[in-house]
Scaffold this active site. Structure first.
Site, mmCIF file in Angstrom:
data_model
loop_
_atom_site.group_PDB
_atom_site.id
_atom_site.type_symbol
_atom_site.label_atom_id
_atom_site.label_comp_id
_atom_site.label_asym_id
_atom_site.label_seq_id
_atom_site.Cartn_x
_atom_site.Cartn_y
_atom_site.Cartn_z
ATOM 1 N N HIS A 146 -27.393 39.709 65.608
ATOM 2 C CA HIS A 146 -28.534 39.333 64.772
ATOM 3 C C HIS A 146 -28.253 38.033 64.033
ATOM 4 O O HIS A 146 -27.161 37.459 64.121
ATOM 5 C CB HIS A 146 -28.871 40.447 63.776
ATOM 6 N N CYS A 154 -21.443 44.301 62.979
ATOM 7 C CA CYS A 154 -22.261 43.622 63.999
ATOM 8 C C CYS A 154 -21.659 42.257 64.345
ATOM 9 O O CYS A 154 -20.669 41.825 63.767
ATOM 10 C CB CYS A 154 -23.689 43.450 63.485
#
EC number: 2.-.-.-
Length: 419
Positions: A146, A154
């Site tokens: 992202h 992440c």
């Protein structure tokens, strides 16, 4: 009438934006922004189309995310490489939810995993936990690639980067690709890197990933990935009508003969390079150990003789002697020696350089002293002071050779580090 009003409003907005050197693309939804023209031109030059299939590779240690696209011949080529803004945790796979580890392994992304309304600008879920993770009891959710440059497990990119990465995936889905592969590795799985991490607790896991890594390097086609016996298997087909089951033992299976031959040849080259890397690393560590032992002997000898009140040459600066002092209880170290020990922080290479400079300075000082003490013409020189004739000193420091300062310096250096 209402439609005409809306149309007029949009045209007015477009004119206003044009006056500010902006385009209609600037007000398009962020998930629909097109790839830059430079990228499109590069794709054309490589025989790719905007909608051709895509795959991605991630390398934690290098901090890279690569985008690969299929060419007209079906083989993939890298089209873009991005510096990962942030990834959390350390090298190694994700085990449990909340460990803040970024996953490693082979993952699949489908259209439903794309998030155009992400709180992190744009995002897609990489599909953790996959079948392998589930079979091994690994837990976690919402593991993404992202934007927003913020990570808690992440792989986070800048907004500009994720805009392009998202567009690559979006266009491939528009072209008919049903899913794309994300390969996440701790590092590029070269022989040198594998040798560096051969003692890591995750080494067996990484060796398993490396098979899929090698298959892609050989074929330039994303490998077919299955899981059986709680392990990844690549480009394999179960024999005799068998099936792959993640938690069950692997059935008899086969691979294309051409792939087996190519992999065998590749593995032979890899084994040679791996063994060479091991020897190189072992030789480097051995040299460091020998240098450390030589330095320790030098310090011990110097400290004991200095403590006994003997006249000794200067010790290279920044070399401590706490061990040597403990071995010479008959006298405590001078304040200067203690201060030197407490200040010592140099790396081995710096220590050697310091020693070289000290020896060179000592020789220069001796030369200067000899010149200033030369008797004037017509005077009778006083008897020379008796040299230190201890067997240890005489055996280790040969007399300087006339006209050969370089040779003398070299011998002194060798003697300092060979005791």
């Amino acid at each position: 009438m209402t439609r005409l009003i809306k149309y007029a409003f949009l045209m007015s907005a477009a004119i206003a934006l044009t006056a500010c050197n902006e385009t209609l693309e600037d007000i398009a939804p962020k998930a629909e922004r097109q790839l830059p023209s430079r990228v499109v031109q590069t794709m054309k030059a490589k025989g790719m189309s905007k909608t051709s299939p895509v795959m991605m590779r991630i390398f934690k240690e290098e901090g890279k995310l690569e985008v690969w696209k299929a060419k007209q011949n079906g083989r993939y080529d890298v089209i873009a490489s991005y510096d990962i803004c942030k990834w959390s945790g350390q090298l190694g796979p994700k085990f449990t939810e909340g460990d803040r580890q970024a996953p490693e392994g082979f993952y699949t992304v489908r259209p439903g995993q794309m998030n155009p309304k992400s709180s992190y600008y744009l995002a897609f879920n990489i599909g953790f936990p996959n079948a392998y993770d589930q079979a091994n009891g690994r837990t976690g959710k919402h593991l993404m690639v992202h934007g927003a440059c913020s990570s808690a497990g992440c792989y986070s990119m800048t907004d500009e980067q994720i805009s392009e990465i998202y567009a690559f995936a979006r266009d491939s889905f528009k072209g008919g690709q049903r899913e794309f592969q994300v390969q996440a590795f701790p590092f590029r799985m070269t022989a040198e890197n594998m040798a560096r991490y051969r003692n890591d607790p995750n080494y067996d896991f990484w060796k398993m990933l490396k098979v899929g890594y090698d298959h892609f390097e050989l074929t330039k086609v994303p490998p077919k990935v299955d899981v059986c016996g709680k392990r990844y298997v690549f480009n394999s087909e179960p024999a005799n009508g068998g099936k792959f089951s993640p938690a069950a033992s692997c059935p008899p299976m086969s691979q294309p003969e051409s792939l087996l031959t190519a992999y065998k040849q590749h593995q032979a080259k890899y084994d040679f390079a791996f063994n060479a890397a091991l020897k190189k690393q072992s030789s480097s560590k051995q040299s460091e150990t020998i240098a450390g032992h030589s330095e320790a002997r030098l310090v011990a000898d110097w400290s004991k003789r200095r403590a006994r009140g003997e006249k000794v040459s200067r010790l290279p600066p920044n070399i401590p002697s706490p061990t040597a002092v403990a071995e010479a209880p008959e006298a405590a170290p001078t304040p200067a020696v203690a201060a030197t020990a407490s200040a010592y922080t140099a790396e081995p290479a710096s220590r050697l350089q310091t020693a070289l400079e000290a020896v060179a300075g000592e020789q220069q000082e001796e030369t200067t002293t000899a010149a200033t003490e030369t008797p004037a013409a017509g005077t009778v020189p006083s008897p020379a002071p008796r040299p230190n004739t201890s067997p240890e000193r005489t055996a280790s420091v040969p007399a300087p050779e006339a006209g050969s300062q370089g040779t003398s310096l070299r011998r002194r250096i060798q003697n300092l580090f060979s005791r």
